[in-house]
Design a protein around this motif. Sequence first.
Motif, short mmCIF file in Angstrom:
data_model
loop_
_atom_site.label_atom_id
_atom_site.label_comp_id
_atom_site.label_asym_id
_atom_site.label_seq_id
_atom_site.Cartn_x
_atom_site.Cartn_y
_atom_site.Cartn_z
N ARG B 17 60.38 72.28 -39.64
CA ARG B 17 60.92 72.26 -40.99
C ARG B 17 60.95 70.83 -41.53
O ARG B 17 60.58 70.57 -42.67
N GLU B 18 61.37 69.90 -40.68
CA GLU B 18 61.46 68.51 -41.12
C GLU B 18 60.08 67.95 -41.44
O GLU B 18 59.87 67.32 -42.48
N ALA B 19 59.13 68.21 -40.54
CA ALA B 19 57.77 67.70 -40.75
C ALA B 19 57.18 68.27 -42.03
O ALA B 19 56.55 67.56 -42.82
N LEU B 20 57.42 69.54 -42.26
CA LEU B 20 56.85 70.20 -43.44
C LEU B 20 57.52 69.68 -44.70
O LEU B 20 56.86 69.44 -45.72
N ALA B 21 58.83 69.47 -44.64
CA ALA B 21 59.55 68.96 -45.81
C ALA B 21 59.03 67.59 -46.19
O ALA B 21 58.88 67.25 -47.36
N GLN B 22 58.74 66.78 -45.18
CA GLN B 22 58.22 65.44 -45.48
C GLN B 22 56.82 65.51 -46.07
O GLN B 22 56.48 64.74 -46.95
#
Lengths: 405, 174
Positions: B17-22
Amino acid sequence: MSDTIINSDIAQPEEKVYSTLNLGPTHPATHGIFQNILKMDGEIIMEAVPTIGYIHRAFEKLAERRPFNQITPITDRLNYCSSPINNMGWHMTVEKLIGAELPKRVEYLRVIVMELARIADHIICNSVIGVDTGALSGFLYVFQWREYIYEIYEEICGARLTTNIGRIGGFERQWSDKVWQKIEHFLKEFPKVNKEFEKLLVRNRIFMDRTINCGPLKPEMALEYGFTGPNLRAAGVDYDVRVMNPYSSYQDFDFVVPIGTQGDVYDRFMVRQQEMWESMSIIQQAMKNIDRSQKGEFHGEVPEFYLPEKAEVYNNMEALIYHFKIVMGETDVPVGEVYHSVEGGNGELGFYLVSDGGRTPYRLHFRRPCFIYYQAYPEMIKGGMLSDAILTMSSMNVIAGELDA
Amino acid sequence: MATATNEQTQALLDQVREALAQAIGADAIVSAEASYDFPVLVLKRENIIAALRFFKEQLGYNFLTTLCGLHYPDQKGKEMGVMYQLHNMPENKRIRLKIFFPESDAEVPTATVVWPTANWMERQEFDFFGIRFKGHPNLKRILNMDDITFFPMRKEFPLEDQTRDDKDDSMFGR
Protein backbone atom coordinates in the motif's frame (compact mmCIF):
# COMPACT_ATOMS: atom_id res chain seq x y z
CA MET A 1 23.93 -17.77 -71.76
CA SER A 2 23.40 -16.90 -68.09
CA ASP A 3 22.40 -13.33 -68.97
CA THR A 4 19.40 -14.48 -70.89
CA ILE A 5 18.07 -16.32 -67.91
CA ILE A 6 18.44 -13.41 -65.48
CA ASN A 7 16.98 -10.87 -67.86
CA SER A 8 14.08 -13.04 -68.74
CA ASP A 9 11.05 -11.19 -70.03
CA ILE A 10 8.65 -13.54 -68.39
CA ALA A 11 7.14 -11.85 -65.36
CA GLN A 12 7.23 -13.95 -62.21
CA PRO A 13 4.10 -13.87 -60.09
CA GLU A 14 4.68 -11.62 -57.08
CA GLU A 15 1.84 -12.52 -54.82
CA LYS A 16 1.86 -15.75 -52.98
CA VAL A 17 -1.25 -17.82 -52.87
CA TYR A 18 -2.17 -19.02 -49.41
CA SER A 19 -4.60 -21.74 -48.68
CA THR A 20 -6.97 -21.92 -45.75
CA LEU A 21 -7.14 -25.14 -43.81
CA ASN A 22 -9.69 -26.04 -41.19
CA LEU A 23 -7.95 -28.15 -38.59
CA GLY A 24 -10.81 -29.44 -36.48
CA PRO A 25 -13.23 -29.05 -34.73
CA THR A 26 -13.23 -32.83 -34.73
CA HIS A 27 -9.96 -33.96 -36.09
CA PRO A 28 -8.58 -37.31 -34.94
CA ALA A 29 -5.14 -35.86 -34.36
CA THR A 30 -6.17 -33.06 -32.03
CA HIS A 31 -7.47 -35.42 -29.31
CA GLY A 32 -10.49 -33.32 -28.47
CA ILE A 33 -12.71 -30.67 -29.93
CA PHE A 34 -10.40 -27.89 -31.01
CA GLN A 35 -10.72 -25.86 -34.16
CA ASN A 36 -7.87 -23.97 -35.71
CA ILE A 37 -8.29 -22.08 -38.96
CA LEU A 38 -4.86 -22.14 -40.50
CA LYS A 39 -3.47 -19.92 -43.21
CA MET A 40 -1.00 -22.12 -45.02
CA ASP A 41 1.84 -21.47 -47.39
CA GLY A 42 2.27 -24.97 -48.69
CA GLU A 43 2.94 -26.93 -45.55
CA ILE A 44 4.08 -23.94 -43.50
CA ILE A 45 1.65 -22.33 -41.08
CA MET A 46 1.48 -18.57 -41.55
CA GLU A 47 -1.31 -17.84 -39.14
CA ALA A 48 -3.62 -19.77 -36.85
CA VAL A 49 -6.94 -18.65 -35.40
CA PRO A 50 -8.23 -20.97 -32.68
CA THR A 51 -11.92 -21.27 -31.90
CA ILE A 52 -12.79 -22.68 -28.50
CA GLY A 53 -15.92 -23.25 -26.49
CA TYR A 54 -17.30 -26.32 -28.22
CA ILE A 55 -17.94 -28.12 -24.96
CA HIS A 56 -18.63 -25.11 -22.76
CA ARG A 57 -20.97 -26.13 -19.94
CA ALA A 58 -21.21 -22.91 -17.88
CA PHE A 59 -19.59 -24.35 -14.77
CA GLU A 60 -19.11 -20.97 -13.11
CA LYS A 61 -22.79 -20.19 -13.48
CA LEU A 62 -23.91 -23.67 -12.42
CA ALA A 63 -21.76 -23.39 -9.32
CA GLU A 64 -23.71 -20.33 -8.21
CA ARG A 65 -26.78 -22.48 -7.66
CA ARG A 66 -25.24 -25.50 -6.02
CA PRO A 67 -24.31 -26.12 -2.40
CA PHE A 68 -20.60 -26.56 -1.82
CA ASN A 69 -20.59 -30.36 -1.75
CA GLN A 70 -22.45 -30.52 -5.05
CA ILE A 71 -19.75 -28.55 -6.83
CA THR A 72 -17.21 -31.38 -6.57
CA PRO A 73 -18.74 -33.29 -9.52
CA ILE A 74 -18.41 -30.14 -11.63
CA THR A 75 -14.70 -30.00 -10.92
CA ASP A 76 -14.36 -33.61 -12.12
CA ARG A 77 -15.16 -32.42 -15.57
CA LEU A 78 -12.49 -29.76 -15.81
CA ASN A 79 -9.30 -31.70 -16.43
CA TYR A 80 -10.89 -35.13 -16.64
CA CYS A 81 -7.53 -36.86 -17.01
CA SER A 82 -6.75 -36.07 -13.37
CA SER A 83 -10.11 -35.48 -11.71
CA PRO A 84 -8.95 -36.31 -8.15
CA ILE A 85 -6.60 -33.32 -8.15
CA ASN A 86 -9.50 -31.04 -9.09
CA ASN A 87 -11.73 -32.59 -6.43
CA MET A 88 -9.10 -32.18 -3.73
CA GLY A 89 -8.39 -28.63 -4.85
CA TRP A 90 -12.04 -27.76 -4.41
CA HIS A 91 -12.31 -29.47 -1.01
CA MET A 92 -9.25 -27.60 0.19
CA THR A 93 -10.67 -24.30 -1.05
CA VAL A 94 -13.80 -24.79 1.04
CA GLU A 95 -11.74 -26.00 4.01
CA LYS A 96 -9.67 -22.84 3.76
CA LEU A 97 -12.83 -20.74 3.76
CA ILE A 98 -14.30 -22.45 6.82
CA GLY A 99 -10.94 -22.78 8.54
CA ALA A 100 -10.95 -26.56 8.89
CA GLU A 101 -7.81 -28.35 10.05
CA LEU A 102 -7.42 -31.94 8.94
CA PRO A 103 -5.40 -34.76 10.51
CA LYS A 104 -2.04 -35.55 8.93
CA ARG A 105 -3.24 -38.96 7.82
CA VAL A 106 -6.02 -37.46 5.71
CA GLU A 107 -3.59 -35.06 4.09
CA TYR A 108 -1.24 -37.93 3.27
CA LEU A 109 -4.08 -39.96 1.81
CA ARG A 110 -4.88 -36.98 -0.37
CA VAL A 111 -1.28 -36.66 -1.46
CA ILE A 112 -1.27 -40.33 -2.51
CA VAL A 113 -4.42 -39.90 -4.58
CA MET A 114 -3.24 -36.66 -6.14
CA GLU A 115 0.11 -38.13 -7.13
CA LEU A 116 -1.59 -41.19 -8.63
CA ALA A 117 -3.74 -38.79 -10.62
CA ARG A 118 -0.67 -36.88 -11.77
CA ILE A 119 0.90 -40.11 -13.00
CA ALA A 120 -2.31 -41.03 -14.84
CA ASP A 121 -2.39 -37.57 -16.43
CA HIS A 122 1.23 -37.70 -17.53
CA ILE A 123 0.86 -41.25 -18.85
CA ILE A 124 -1.83 -40.04 -21.22
CA CYS A 125 -0.01 -36.94 -22.34
CA ASN A 126 3.37 -38.57 -22.89
CA SER A 127 2.07 -41.67 -24.58
CA VAL A 128 -0.01 -39.48 -26.90
CA ILE A 129 3.14 -37.60 -27.86
CA GLY A 130 4.42 -41.04 -28.81
CA VAL A 131 1.31 -41.70 -30.88
CA ASP A 132 1.65 -38.42 -32.73
CA THR A 133 5.23 -39.25 -33.61
CA GLY A 134 4.16 -42.65 -34.89
CA ALA A 135 4.69 -44.99 -31.92
CA LEU A 136 1.31 -46.44 -31.06
CA SER A 137 2.54 -49.48 -29.16
CA GLY A 138 3.98 -47.45 -26.27
CA PHE A 139 0.61 -45.82 -25.81
CA LEU A 140 -1.25 -49.11 -25.60
CA TYR A 141 1.36 -50.57 -23.28
CA VAL A 142 1.34 -47.84 -20.62
CA PHE A 143 -2.39 -47.33 -20.92
CA GLN A 144 -2.90 -50.56 -18.98
CA TRP A 145 -1.34 -48.81 -16.02
CA ARG A 146 -3.51 -45.79 -16.32
CA GLU A 147 -6.34 -48.30 -16.25
CA TYR A 148 -4.85 -49.81 -13.11
CA ILE A 149 -4.78 -46.39 -11.43
CA TYR A 150 -8.48 -46.12 -12.26
CA GLU A 151 -8.98 -49.43 -10.52
CA ILE A 152 -7.35 -47.96 -7.45
CA TYR A 153 -9.74 -44.98 -7.60
CA GLU A 154 -12.59 -47.41 -7.99
CA GLU A 155 -11.48 -49.24 -4.90
CA ILE A 156 -11.37 -45.98 -2.94
CA CYS A 157 -14.51 -44.22 -4.11
CA GLY A 158 -16.35 -46.43 -6.58
CA ALA A 159 -15.85 -44.27 -9.64
CA ARG A 160 -13.22 -44.27 -12.34
CA LEU A 161 -13.05 -41.26 -14.62
CA THR A 162 -15.16 -38.54 -13.06
CA THR A 163 -14.27 -39.59 -9.58
CA ASN A 164 -16.00 -37.20 -7.17
CA ILE A 165 -13.45 -38.58 -4.73
CA GLY A 166 -13.33 -37.50 -1.11
CA ARG A 167 -15.54 -35.05 0.71
CA ILE A 168 -15.11 -31.65 2.25
CA GLY A 169 -13.24 -32.69 5.38
CA GLY A 170 -11.72 -35.96 4.27
CA PHE A 171 -12.63 -39.19 2.52
CA GLU A 172 -16.04 -40.78 2.35
CA ARG A 173 -14.87 -44.10 3.76
CA GLN A 174 -11.86 -45.91 5.11
CA TRP A 175 -9.36 -47.21 2.57
CA SER A 176 -9.67 -50.96 2.38
CA ASP A 177 -6.72 -53.35 2.50
CA LYS A 178 -7.28 -53.98 -1.19
CA VAL A 179 -6.44 -50.33 -1.91
CA TRP A 180 -3.10 -50.60 -0.17
CA GLN A 181 -2.34 -53.87 -1.93
CA LYS A 182 -3.13 -52.32 -5.27
CA ILE A 183 -0.95 -49.30 -4.62
CA GLU A 184 1.89 -51.59 -3.51
CA HIS A 185 1.47 -53.59 -6.68
CA PHE A 186 1.45 -50.43 -8.75
CA LEU A 187 4.62 -49.13 -7.13
CA LYS A 188 6.31 -52.46 -7.73
CA GLU A 189 5.32 -52.99 -11.33
CA PHE A 190 4.92 -49.57 -12.88
CA PRO A 191 8.61 -48.54 -12.61
CA LYS A 192 9.54 -51.43 -14.91
CA VAL A 193 6.91 -50.42 -17.43
CA ASN A 194 7.84 -46.77 -17.26
CA LYS A 195 11.51 -47.64 -17.74
CA GLU A 196 10.62 -49.71 -20.76
CA PHE A 197 8.54 -46.85 -22.14
CA GLU A 198 11.50 -44.54 -21.68
CA LYS A 199 13.76 -47.03 -23.44
CA LEU A 200 11.37 -46.98 -26.35
CA LEU A 201 11.41 -43.21 -26.80
CA VAL A 202 13.96 -41.21 -24.83
CA ARG A 203 17.08 -42.08 -26.85
CA ASN A 204 15.16 -43.12 -29.93
CA ARG A 205 16.71 -41.35 -32.93
CA ILE A 206 13.39 -40.94 -34.76
CA PHE A 207 11.66 -39.59 -31.69
CA MET A 208 14.49 -37.19 -30.87
CA ASP A 209 14.73 -35.86 -34.41
CA ARG A 210 11.03 -35.38 -34.44
CA THR A 211 10.63 -33.60 -31.08
CA ILE A 212 13.82 -31.67 -30.36
CA ASN A 213 13.38 -28.04 -31.41
CA CYS A 214 9.75 -28.64 -32.21
CA GLY A 215 7.41 -26.02 -30.74
CA PRO A 216 10.02 -24.34 -28.55
CA LEU A 217 9.01 -21.89 -25.85
CA LYS A 218 11.21 -19.26 -24.23
CA PRO A 219 10.84 -18.70 -20.48
CA GLU A 220 10.08 -14.98 -20.91
CA MET A 221 7.29 -15.72 -23.34
CA ALA A 222 6.01 -18.53 -21.11
CA LEU A 223 5.65 -16.14 -18.16
CA GLU A 224 4.06 -13.41 -20.26
CA TYR A 225 1.49 -15.90 -21.49
CA GLY A 226 0.71 -17.28 -18.06
CA PHE A 227 2.10 -20.77 -18.57
CA THR A 228 2.26 -22.96 -15.49
CA GLY A 229 2.91 -26.60 -14.77
CA PRO A 230 5.17 -28.94 -16.75
CA ASN A 231 5.08 -26.65 -19.79
CA LEU A 232 6.53 -23.75 -17.82
CA ARG A 233 9.07 -25.98 -16.12
CA ALA A 234 10.16 -27.39 -19.48
CA ALA A 235 10.94 -23.81 -20.50
CA GLY A 236 13.26 -23.52 -17.50
CA VAL A 237 11.19 -21.79 -14.80
CA ASP A 238 11.05 -23.85 -11.60
CA TYR A 239 7.57 -22.83 -10.49
CA ASP A 240 5.62 -25.59 -8.80
CA VAL A 241 2.66 -24.80 -6.53
CA ARG A 242 3.48 -27.83 -4.38
CA VAL A 243 6.78 -26.20 -3.44
CA MET A 244 5.90 -22.51 -3.56
CA ASN A 245 2.68 -22.65 -1.57
CA PRO A 246 2.53 -26.13 -0.09
CA TYR A 247 -0.92 -27.52 0.60
CA SER A 248 -1.97 -30.84 2.09
CA SER A 249 1.43 -31.31 3.82
CA TYR A 250 3.53 -31.31 0.65
CA GLN A 251 6.24 -29.63 2.72
CA ASP A 252 6.82 -32.99 4.45
CA PHE A 253 7.93 -34.66 1.25
CA ASP A 254 11.28 -34.70 -0.40
CA PHE A 255 11.08 -34.41 -4.16
CA VAL A 256 12.80 -32.75 -7.09
CA VAL A 257 11.17 -30.26 -9.45
CA PRO A 258 12.54 -31.23 -12.86
CA ILE A 259 13.11 -28.42 -15.33
CA GLY A 260 14.03 -28.28 -19.00
CA THR A 261 16.08 -25.81 -21.00
CA GLN A 262 14.60 -25.46 -24.49
CA GLY A 263 10.91 -25.69 -23.75
CA ASP A 264 10.40 -27.85 -26.83
CA VAL A 265 8.29 -30.98 -27.17
CA TYR A 266 11.17 -33.19 -26.08
CA ASP A 267 11.72 -31.16 -22.90
CA ARG A 268 8.04 -31.20 -22.06
CA PHE A 269 8.06 -34.95 -22.54
CA MET A 270 11.14 -35.39 -20.36
CA VAL A 271 9.84 -33.12 -17.58
CA ARG A 272 6.62 -35.13 -17.38
CA GLN A 273 8.55 -38.38 -17.47
CA GLN A 274 10.75 -37.26 -14.58
CA GLU A 275 7.72 -36.01 -12.65
CA MET A 276 6.23 -39.48 -12.77
CA TRP A 277 9.32 -40.84 -11.00
CA GLU A 278 9.06 -38.06 -8.43
CA SER A 279 5.37 -38.79 -7.92
CA MET A 280 6.15 -42.44 -7.28
CA SER A 281 8.73 -41.41 -4.74
CA ILE A 282 6.21 -39.11 -3.02
CA ILE A 283 3.68 -41.92 -2.83
CA GLN A 284 6.32 -44.20 -1.36
CA GLN A 285 7.26 -41.62 1.27
CA ALA A 286 3.61 -41.13 2.20
CA MET A 287 3.06 -44.89 2.44
CA LYS A 288 6.00 -45.23 4.77
CA ASN A 289 4.59 -42.77 7.29
CA ILE A 290 0.99 -43.80 7.30
CA ASP A 291 -1.14 -46.02 9.47
CA ARG A 292 -2.68 -48.52 7.08
CA SER A 293 -4.98 -50.16 9.58
CA GLN A 294 -8.74 -49.74 9.51
CA LYS A 295 -8.49 -47.58 12.63
CA GLY A 296 -6.73 -44.63 11.06
CA GLU A 297 -8.56 -41.33 10.69
CA PHE A 298 -9.96 -40.74 7.25
CA HIS A 299 -11.74 -37.47 7.87
CA GLY A 300 -11.40 -34.41 10.06
CA GLU A 301 -13.78 -32.95 12.62
CA VAL A 302 -15.97 -30.88 10.31
CA PRO A 303 -19.47 -31.99 11.37
CA GLU A 304 -21.19 -29.14 9.54
CA PHE A 305 -19.82 -30.28 6.18
CA TYR A 306 -18.83 -33.89 6.54
CA LEU A 307 -21.82 -36.22 6.25
CA PRO A 308 -22.15 -38.35 9.41
CA GLU A 309 -22.31 -42.14 9.23
CA LYS A 310 -25.75 -43.59 8.70
CA ALA A 311 -25.71 -45.53 11.97
CA GLU A 312 -25.05 -42.26 13.77
CA VAL A 313 -27.85 -40.50 11.91
CA TYR A 314 -30.39 -43.05 13.08
CA ASN A 315 -29.29 -43.04 16.70
CA ASN A 316 -27.93 -39.62 17.44
CA MET A 317 -29.89 -36.37 17.44
CA GLU A 318 -26.95 -34.13 16.52
CA ALA A 319 -25.88 -36.35 13.66
CA LEU A 320 -29.43 -36.30 12.34
CA ILE A 321 -29.48 -32.51 12.41
CA TYR A 322 -26.14 -32.26 10.62
CA HIS A 323 -27.24 -34.84 8.08
CA PHE A 324 -30.37 -32.82 7.35
CA LYS A 325 -28.53 -29.54 7.15
CA ILE A 326 -25.87 -30.89 4.81
CA VAL A 327 -28.33 -32.64 2.51
CA MET A 328 -30.63 -29.63 2.35
CA GLY A 329 -27.70 -27.25 1.96
CA GLU A 330 -28.53 -25.20 5.03
CA THR A 331 -25.04 -25.02 6.48
CA ASP A 332 -23.77 -21.57 7.41
CA VAL A 333 -20.50 -20.54 5.83
CA PRO A 334 -18.38 -17.50 6.65
CA VAL A 335 -18.57 -14.41 4.45
CA GLY A 336 -15.34 -13.86 2.62
CA GLU A 337 -13.29 -14.52 -0.44
CA VAL A 338 -10.58 -17.07 -0.76
CA TYR A 339 -8.20 -18.28 -3.44
CA HIS A 340 -6.63 -21.67 -3.33
CA SER A 341 -4.53 -23.31 -5.98
CA VAL A 342 -3.16 -26.77 -6.52
CA GLU A 343 -0.61 -28.13 -8.94
CA GLY A 344 -2.88 -29.84 -11.43
CA GLY A 345 -1.79 -32.22 -14.14
CA ASN A 346 -1.09 -29.35 -16.50
CA GLY A 347 -0.54 -26.32 -14.30
CA GLU A 348 -1.80 -24.16 -11.50
CA LEU A 349 -5.46 -24.92 -11.01
CA GLY A 350 -6.96 -22.14 -8.91
CA PHE A 351 -10.33 -21.65 -7.28
CA TYR A 352 -11.43 -18.11 -6.48
CA LEU A 353 -14.43 -18.40 -4.23
CA VAL A 354 -16.54 -15.45 -3.06
CA SER A 355 -18.99 -16.36 -0.34
CA ASP A 356 -21.75 -14.09 0.90
CA GLY A 357 -22.71 -16.55 3.63
CA GLY A 358 -25.39 -18.20 1.51
CA ARG A 359 -25.73 -21.88 0.75
CA THR A 360 -24.01 -21.53 -2.61
CA PRO A 361 -20.96 -19.57 -3.71
CA TYR A 362 -21.73 -15.99 -4.67
CA ARG A 363 -19.09 -16.24 -7.33
CA LEU A 364 -16.75 -19.05 -8.21
CA HIS A 365 -14.00 -18.54 -10.73
CA PHE A 366 -11.78 -21.34 -11.93
CA ARG A 367 -8.26 -20.49 -12.95
CA ARG A 368 -7.94 -23.14 -15.62
CA PRO A 369 -4.31 -23.53 -16.63
CA CYS A 370 -4.84 -24.67 -20.20
CA PHE A 371 -7.40 -21.97 -20.99
CA ILE A 372 -4.73 -19.46 -20.09
CA TYR A 373 -1.79 -20.98 -21.91
CA TYR A 374 -3.58 -22.27 -25.00
CA GLN A 375 -3.75 -18.69 -26.27
CA ALA A 376 0.00 -18.87 -26.93
CA TYR A 377 -0.55 -21.78 -29.31
CA PRO A 378 -0.91 -19.71 -32.54
CA GLU A 379 2.36 -17.98 -31.77
CA MET A 380 4.13 -21.24 -30.98
CA ILE A 381 3.19 -22.93 -34.26
CA LYS A 382 3.64 -19.92 -36.52
CA GLY A 383 6.27 -20.62 -39.19
CA GLY A 384 6.35 -24.34 -38.46
CA MET A 385 5.03 -27.34 -40.29
CA LEU A 386 1.51 -28.64 -39.92
CA SER A 387 2.70 -31.93 -38.45
CA ASP A 388 4.71 -30.02 -35.82
CA ALA A 389 1.57 -28.12 -34.86
CA ILE A 390 -0.16 -31.40 -34.07
CA LEU A 391 2.77 -32.52 -31.97
CA THR A 392 2.99 -29.18 -30.17
CA MET A 393 -0.64 -29.36 -29.22
CA SER A 394 -0.46 -32.85 -27.81
CA SER A 395 2.69 -31.98 -25.86
CA MET A 396 0.99 -28.96 -24.27
CA ASN A 397 -1.57 -31.24 -22.62
CA VAL A 398 -4.57 -29.11 -23.55
CA ILE A 399 -7.70 -30.79 -22.20
CA ALA A 400 -10.94 -29.70 -23.84
CA GLY A 401 -12.99 -30.01 -20.66
CA GLU A 402 -10.76 -27.63 -18.80
CA LEU A 403 -10.27 -25.28 -21.73
CA ASP A 404 -13.98 -24.70 -22.20
CA ALA A 405 -15.15 -25.16 -18.59
CA MET B 1 7.28 -22.14 3.71
CA ALA B 2 3.64 -23.01 4.17
CA THR B 3 0.70 -20.66 3.68
CA ALA B 4 1.43 -17.08 4.70
CA THR B 5 0.40 -16.24 8.25
CA ASN B 6 -1.85 -13.32 9.14
CA GLU B 7 1.10 -11.18 10.22
CA GLN B 8 2.96 -11.83 6.99
CA THR B 9 -0.10 -10.96 4.93
CA GLN B 10 -0.67 -7.80 6.93
CA ALA B 11 2.99 -6.79 6.58
CA LEU B 12 2.85 -7.37 2.83
CA LEU B 13 -0.35 -5.35 2.63
CA ASP B 14 1.21 -2.39 4.44
CA GLN B 15 4.32 -2.54 2.33
CA VAL B 16 2.43 -2.74 -0.95
CA ARG B 17 0.00 0.00 0.00
CA GLU B 18 2.80 2.40 0.90
CA ALA B 19 4.76 1.71 -2.27
CA LEU B 20 1.68 2.13 -4.40
CA ALA B 21 0.65 5.34 -2.65
CA GLN B 22 4.06 6.81 -3.33
CA ALA B 23 4.06 5.75 -6.95
CA ILE B 24 0.58 6.65 -8.14
CA GLY B 25 -0.86 8.63 -5.24
CA ALA B 26 -2.68 7.67 -2.06
CA ASP B 27 -6.06 8.73 -3.42
CA ALA B 28 -5.91 5.96 -6.04
CA ILE B 29 -6.41 3.42 -3.29
CA VAL B 30 -10.02 3.09 -2.23
CA SER B 31 -9.46 0.46 0.44
CA ALA B 32 -6.96 -2.14 1.53
CA GLU B 33 -7.48 -5.19 3.68
CA ALA B 34 -6.16 -8.68 4.21
CA SER B 35 -8.44 -11.51 3.19
CA TYR B 36 -7.18 -14.94 4.26
CA ASP B 37 -3.66 -15.21 2.83
CA PHE B 38 -4.07 -12.41 0.31
CA PRO B 39 -3.66 -8.65 0.60
CA VAL B 40 -6.58 -7.12 -1.31
CA LEU B 41 -6.39 -3.58 -2.65
CA VAL B 42 -9.38 -1.84 -4.17
CA LEU B 43 -8.24 0.79 -6.63
CA LYS B 44 -9.89 3.41 -8.79
CA ARG B 45 -10.62 2.26 -12.31
CA GLU B 46 -8.57 4.98 -14.03
CA ASN B 47 -5.43 3.99 -12.11
CA ILE B 48 -5.53 0.27 -12.69
CA ILE B 49 -3.15 0.05 -15.65
CA ALA B 50 -0.62 2.35 -13.99
CA ALA B 51 -0.83 0.18 -10.90
CA LEU B 52 -0.43 -3.08 -12.83
CA ARG B 53 2.58 -1.64 -14.65
CA PHE B 54 4.06 -0.44 -11.38
CA PHE B 55 3.65 -3.85 -9.79
CA LYS B 56 5.11 -5.64 -12.77
CA GLU B 57 8.03 -3.36 -13.50
CA GLN B 58 9.01 -1.99 -10.09
CA LEU B 59 7.91 -4.54 -7.51
CA GLY B 60 8.60 -7.73 -9.46
CA TYR B 61 5.05 -9.04 -9.73
CA ASN B 62 5.87 -10.62 -13.06
CA PHE B 63 2.99 -13.03 -13.38
CA LEU B 64 -0.71 -12.42 -13.90
CA THR B 65 -2.27 -15.45 -12.26
CA THR B 66 -5.85 -14.72 -13.14
CA LEU B 67 -8.41 -12.06 -13.77
CA CYS B 68 -12.15 -12.27 -13.38
CA GLY B 69 -15.32 -10.24 -13.50
CA LEU B 70 -17.61 -9.60 -10.55
CA HIS B 71 -21.21 -8.49 -10.36
CA TYR B 72 -22.91 -7.05 -7.28
CA PRO B 73 -26.26 -5.66 -8.45
CA ASP B 74 -27.02 -4.22 -5.00
CA GLN B 75 -23.96 -1.99 -4.77
CA LYS B 76 -25.33 1.13 -6.39
CA GLY B 77 -22.85 2.84 -8.67
CA LYS B 78 -20.33 0.03 -8.24
CA GLU B 79 -22.25 -2.90 -9.64
CA MET B 80 -19.52 -4.38 -11.78
CA GLY B 81 -15.98 -5.22 -10.87
CA VAL B 82 -12.80 -6.85 -12.10
CA MET B 83 -10.37 -8.75 -9.91
CA TYR B 84 -6.71 -9.13 -10.87
CA GLN B 85 -4.40 -11.52 -9.11
CA LEU B 86 -0.65 -11.03 -9.40
CA HIS B 87 2.24 -13.21 -8.34
CA ASN B 88 5.80 -12.23 -7.56
CA MET B 89 7.38 -15.59 -8.29
CA PRO B 90 10.97 -15.02 -7.10
CA GLU B 91 9.81 -13.78 -3.68
CA ASN B 92 6.61 -15.80 -3.67
CA LYS B 93 4.25 -12.94 -2.86
CA ARG B 94 0.72 -12.80 -4.16
CA ILE B 95 -1.71 -9.89 -4.18
CA ARG B 96 -5.19 -9.22 -5.42
CA LEU B 97 -6.34 -5.93 -6.96
CA LYS B 98 -9.94 -4.99 -7.56
CA ILE B 99 -11.77 -2.21 -9.30
CA PHE B 100 -15.46 -1.39 -9.25
CA PHE B 101 -17.52 0.70 -11.64
CA PRO B 102 -21.17 1.26 -12.60
CA GLU B 103 -23.00 -1.22 -14.77
CA SER B 104 -24.10 1.56 -17.13
CA ASP B 105 -20.48 2.38 -17.87
CA ALA B 106 -18.82 -1.01 -17.90
CA GLU B 107 -15.63 -0.03 -19.62
CA VAL B 108 -12.17 -0.87 -18.33
CA PRO B 109 -8.76 -0.16 -19.86
CA THR B 110 -7.22 -3.36 -21.13
CA ALA B 111 -4.42 -5.16 -19.33
CA THR B 112 -3.19 -6.74 -22.57
CA VAL B 113 -0.73 -3.85 -22.82
CA VAL B 114 0.97 -5.20 -19.69
CA TRP B 115 0.52 -8.96 -20.13
CA PRO B 116 -0.44 -10.67 -23.39
CA THR B 117 -2.05 -13.41 -21.32
CA ALA B 118 -4.80 -10.98 -20.33
CA ASN B 119 -6.11 -11.32 -23.88
CA TRP B 120 -8.29 -14.41 -23.47
CA MET B 121 -9.01 -13.74 -19.82
CA GLU B 122 -10.54 -10.40 -20.76
CA ARG B 123 -12.39 -11.89 -23.69
CA GLN B 124 -13.90 -14.38 -21.28
CA GLU B 125 -15.09 -11.66 -18.90
CA PHE B 126 -16.46 -9.64 -21.81
CA ASP B 127 -18.29 -12.73 -22.96
CA PHE B 128 -19.85 -13.46 -19.57
CA PHE B 129 -20.25 -10.05 -17.94
CA GLY B 130 -20.28 -7.62 -20.83
CA ILE B 131 -17.33 -5.69 -19.46
CA ARG B 132 -15.78 -3.82 -22.38
CA PHE B 133 -12.00 -3.72 -22.23
CA LYS B 134 -10.93 -0.53 -23.95
CA GLY B 135 -8.02 -1.00 -26.34
CA HIS B 136 -8.30 -4.78 -26.41
CA PRO B 137 -6.93 -6.11 -29.72
CA ASN B 138 -9.70 -8.60 -30.36
CA LEU B 139 -12.68 -8.16 -28.07
CA LYS B 140 -15.01 -10.92 -29.21
CA ARG B 141 -16.97 -13.58 -27.42
CA ILE B 142 -14.83 -16.60 -26.67
CA LEU B 143 -16.77 -19.49 -25.12
CA ASN B 144 -20.34 -18.58 -26.06
CA MET B 145 -21.74 -18.23 -29.54
CA ASP B 146 -21.11 -14.94 -31.27
CA ASP B 147 -24.76 -14.14 -31.76
CA ILE B 148 -26.19 -14.42 -28.27
CA THR B 149 -27.40 -11.08 -26.99
CA PHE B 150 -27.00 -11.44 -23.24
CA PHE B 151 -24.24 -11.79 -20.68
CA PRO B 152 -24.89 -15.01 -18.81
CA MET B 153 -22.80 -14.51 -15.68
CA ARG B 154 -24.66 -11.36 -14.67
CA LYS B 155 -26.80 -11.98 -11.64
CA GLU B 156 -30.08 -11.07 -13.36
CA PHE B 157 -29.57 -13.81 -15.91
CA PRO B 158 -31.50 -16.86 -14.68
CA LEU B 159 -29.83 -20.23 -14.68
CA GLU B 160 -33.03 -22.14 -15.31
CA ASP B 161 -36.08 -21.27 -17.32
CA GLN B 162 -37.95 -18.88 -15.02
CA THR B 163 -41.28 -19.52 -16.75
CA ARG B 164 -41.46 -22.98 -15.26
CA ASP B 165 -43.77 -23.32 -12.28
CA ASP B 166 -43.35 -27.01 -11.60
CA LYS B 167 -40.17 -26.37 -9.67
CA ASP B 168 -40.23 -24.29 -6.54
CA ASP B 169 -36.99 -23.98 -4.67
CA SER B 170 -37.70 -20.69 -2.96
CA MET B 171 -37.34 -22.67 0.25
CA PHE B 172 -33.70 -23.28 -0.42
CA GLY B 173 -32.12 -19.85 -0.76
CA ARG B 174 -30.91 -18.84 -4.18
